[in-house]
Design a protein around this motif. Structure first.
Motif, short mmCIF file in Angstrom:
data_model
loop_
_atom_site.label_atom_id
_atom_site.label_comp_id
_atom_site.label_asym_id
_atom_site.label_seq_id
_atom_site.Cartn_x
_atom_site.Cartn_y
_atom_site.Cartn_z
N PRO A 240 -2.59 5.35 -9.30
CA PRO A 240 -2.84 5.11 -7.87
C PRO A 240 -4.26 5.48 -7.44
CG PRO A 240 -0.74 6.19 -8.15
CD PRO A 240 -1.41 6.22 -9.48
N ILE B 193 0.84 -1.20 0.00
CA ILE B 193 0.00 0.00 0.00
C ILE B 193 0.88 1.25 0.00
CG2 ILE B 193 -1.69 1.33 1.33
CD1 ILE B 193 -2.89 -1.36 2.21
N ILE B 194 1.95 1.20 0.76
CA ILE B 194 2.89 2.32 0.74
C ILE B 194 3.46 2.49 -0.67
CG2 ILE B 194 5.16 3.10 1.53
CD1 ILE B 194 4.48 1.90 4.25
N ALA B 195 3.81 1.38 -1.29
CA ALA B 195 4.39 1.44 -2.64
C ALA B 195 3.41 2.05 -3.63
CB ALA B 195 4.80 0.04 -3.09
N VAL B 196 2.11 1.77 -3.45
CA VAL B 196 1.11 2.30 -4.37
C VAL B 196 0.90 3.80 -4.14
CG1 VAL B 196 -1.35 2.26 -4.92
CG2 VAL B 196 -0.08 0.13 -4.77
N THR B 197 0.92 4.21 -2.86
CA THR B 197 0.67 5.63 -2.57
C THR B 197 1.90 6.50 -2.74
OG1 THR B 197 0.59 4.76 -0.33
CG2 THR B 197 -1.39 5.80 -1.14
N LEU B 198 3.06 5.89 -2.72
CA LEU B 198 4.30 6.66 -2.82
C LEU B 198 4.35 7.60 -4.03
CD1 LEU B 198 6.90 7.08 -1.25
CD2 LEU B 198 7.98 5.36 -2.69
N PRO B 199 3.97 7.12 -5.23
CA PRO B 199 4.01 8.04 -6.37
C PRO B 199 3.12 9.27 -6.17
CG PRO B 199 3.79 5.80 -7.13
CD PRO B 199 3.61 5.75 -5.65
N LEU B 200 2.02 9.12 -5.41
CA LEU B 200 1.14 10.27 -5.19
C LEU B 200 1.86 11.35 -4.39
CD1 LEU B 200 -2.29 8.69 -4.28
CD2 LEU B 200 -1.60 9.75 -6.40
N TRP B 201 2.86 10.94 -3.62
CA TRP B 201 3.56 11.87 -2.77
C TRP B 201 4.73 12.52 -3.48
CZ3 TRP B 201 2.75 12.74 2.62
CH2 TRP B 201 1.62 12.09 3.11
#
Lengths: 274, 301
Positions: free
Chosen positions: B185, B113-121
């Motif tokens: 994402p 889940i972190i890996a999926v949201t990381l690009p959003l950040w």
């Protein structure tokens, strides 16, 4: 933190695993490529493989005053927009959760609208309003624009937590003689604290990265995204842009990691208590 | 004292409701709805072509201008792109979301889940820029395509008039890839959330009753996860409709809605036309949201 061991994880079909990791790869390779390109000595083209490796751009980027000014501005805008969103979003979530009033659905609709409608609509609407009322474009007009779409992030997080909270806890607190404020402080607030933190971090990140609404609500101010946008059209500063981007990504990894831990651990606890 | 206030408030739930709901509602109505309403009014004004001044008189002539063939083409082009991007994202996102939701132990799940949201950040602009590096003529993708000897296939793709161009970085095809990448994402997270909510007991019941895994997936899991897909599509569709950064950075000279609005209000100073053009996406999105809400997509947000 005891984990939920009762439900064992089934094994995924091979094709699914491949599709899933291919998707992940697709998400991350471009970001790694930015990291790679921070090291290129070539400042004018996109040549691959890199003609060599250099670390000089890090030093050059660190000395750019305009870069640091825009970072500071972005941090300030995001902090204040997040603060406003935390207050407005959690108030709205509390109201929607507590009572069943006429128009409740419309209110959740209204709150979702700023992120559901294309950013350019919010942007140009705010610009036209600000311009039409002769309000000077400033730091505060950027904050107002950002807060508008940050509220919903906090609202969603807090409302979801309220819905998972057991009402019996509040009743027990009241039965034991606590007043509303004590109940809020000792029962409700600890329950929603991590949701507030997670929502706040997400709002902060949204604001920190926002460019479309900012383009329309900023005057002379340059936030970090606007800085990067302006660099995109001036290719000579590309290596510095790479470094700036990399720093931002590394800095934001910590809050995202923490916010995920916060929300994940709290849902574990709830799973166990049921 | 606090006890007294507490009792006072307890006996007046309406007052509490207004105290909590009042500030956010006031903010949203005044700042947001007010601005939208102001924009709507502006779309009924017109720009005097000779003086370049906005005439504050009710007219439908500005809307008539949005229906000129050139502008209709912009609407059609943007909507088609938004549909294509949404479908593509659903196709890429679903297996990943499904894998995360059902086939990963808790620890790995947190990391994924972190890996999926990381690009959003990481900055949206920088990711767009990363694709400029990748898609450029001398860039990384060309290098791989040459390595694999697929130059002919790429040239053929770029030769197709509707999607091709002089290079991937300057073609609708390249823009499509970047749009799909950037919004992905936003599609994964709601689908994953929806899948997490599918009760295990239902899946077990389905297999107890003799359904094969694929059958369970098709008749139980997929229908229950569909609101998540719809929720994700709100973002991918809407974000594509309004974006002007990607069409400005990549693609050819053919306008998208966001770009048109940006240039009408900026260089042309024609706020009425820009306002009228944005009403297109607004109407499309409001209809879309109403349908999505009916389908339960808001619960998956």
């Amino acid at each position: 933190m005891p984990s939920n061991s009762s439900s064992s994880t089934p094994k995924a079909p091979l094709a699914l695993t491949i599709a899933a990791y291919a998707g992940l790869l697709f998400l991350h390779v471009p970001i790694l490529i930015i990291f790679l390109y921070t090291l290129t000595p070539d400042e004018t083209t996109y040549t691959f493989p890199l003609p060599g490796i250099t670390f000089k751009w890090f030093g050059i980027a660190l000395q750019r005053a305009d870069l640091w000014r825009s970072v500071t501005l972005s941090l300030q805008v995001a902090a204040i927009a997040t603060f406003a969103a935390l207050i407005l979003g959690s108030l709205a979530a509390a109201a929607v959760y507590r009572s069943n009033f006429f128009g409740r659905e419309s209110i959740s609709f209204l709150l979702v609208l700023p992120i559901a409608l294309p950013g350019i609509v919010t942007g140009i609407a705010l610009r036209t309003a600000i311009g039409g009322f002769d309000i000077p474009f400033s730091f505060w007009t950027i904050v107002i624009g950002h807060a508008t779409f940050c509220v919903v992030v906090v609202y969603n997080n807090v409302l979801a937590r309220f819905r998972r909270m057991q009402g019996s806890q509040i009743e027990a607190s009241m039965d034991l003689g606590a007043n509303s404020f004590q109940t809020f402080w000792y029962v409700v607030f600890p329950n929603i604290a991590t949701a507030l933190l997670a929502g706040g971090m997400l709002a902060f990140a949204l604001s920190f990265d926002e460019v479309i609404v900012t383009t329309f609500t900023a005057g002379q101010q340059t936030t970090l995204p606007i800085w990067i946008f302006s660099q995109l059209s001036r290719p000579r500063d590309r290596p510095v842009t790479n470094v700036a981007a990399m720093i931002v990504m590394l800095i934001t990894f910590l809050p995202i990691f923490l916010s995920q831990r916060l929300t994940a651990s709290s849902s574990d606890t709830e799973g166990n208590s049921k | 004292m606090l006890n007294k206030i507490s009792t006072y408030l307890y006996l007046r739930p309406k007052l509490v409701l207004w105290l909590t709901l009042g500030p956010p509602l006031a903010y949203m109505i005044i700042v947001y709805l007010g601005s939208l309403f102001n924009l709507l009014i502006n779309s009924f004004y017109y720009l005097e072509q000779f003086t370049g001044l906005i005439v504050r008189e009710f007219t439908l002539s500005t809307y008539a201008r949005t229906l000129e063939p050139a502008n209709l083409e912009i609407f059609a082009r943007t909507t088609l792109m938004a549909i294509a991007v949404t479908v593509m994202d659903a196709i890429i996102a679903f297996p990943l979301a499904y894998y995360i939701a059902r086939f990963t132990p808790p620890k790995l799940k947190t990391w994924l889940i972190i890996a999926v949201t990381l690009p959003l950040w990481s900055s949206y602009l920088v990711r767009v820029y990363a694709w400029k590096l990748i898609l450029a003529k001398e860039g990384i993708l060309s290098w791989f395509i040459n390595l694999l000897g697929l130059q002919g296939a790429l040239d053929w793709l770029l030769g197709i008039p509707a999607i091709g161009g002089s290079s991937l970085a300057l073609s609708p095809l390249g823009m499509f890839i970047v749009f799909a990448y950037i919004w992905l994402p936003y599609m994964i997270i709601p689908i994953q959330t929806a899948l997490e909510r599918v009760p295990h007991s239902l899946v077990e019941a389905s297999s107890d009753l003799g359904a094969k895994p694929l059958q369970t997936f098709r008749t139980v899991i997929l229908p229950l996860a569909f609101p998540g897909v719809v929720a994700g599509s709100i973002f991918t569709f809407s974000l594509t409709l309004g974006d002007f950064i990607i069409p400005l950075s990549l693609g050819n000279s053919k306008f998208f809605i966001g770009q048109a609005v940006y240039s009408y209000q900026g260089t042309a100073g024609d706020i009425p036309l820009a306002a009228a053009m944005t009403m297109g996406p607004v109407v499309i999105m409001i209809i879309y949201l109403l349908i999505a809400r009916k389908m339960g997509a808001f619960d998956a947000l």
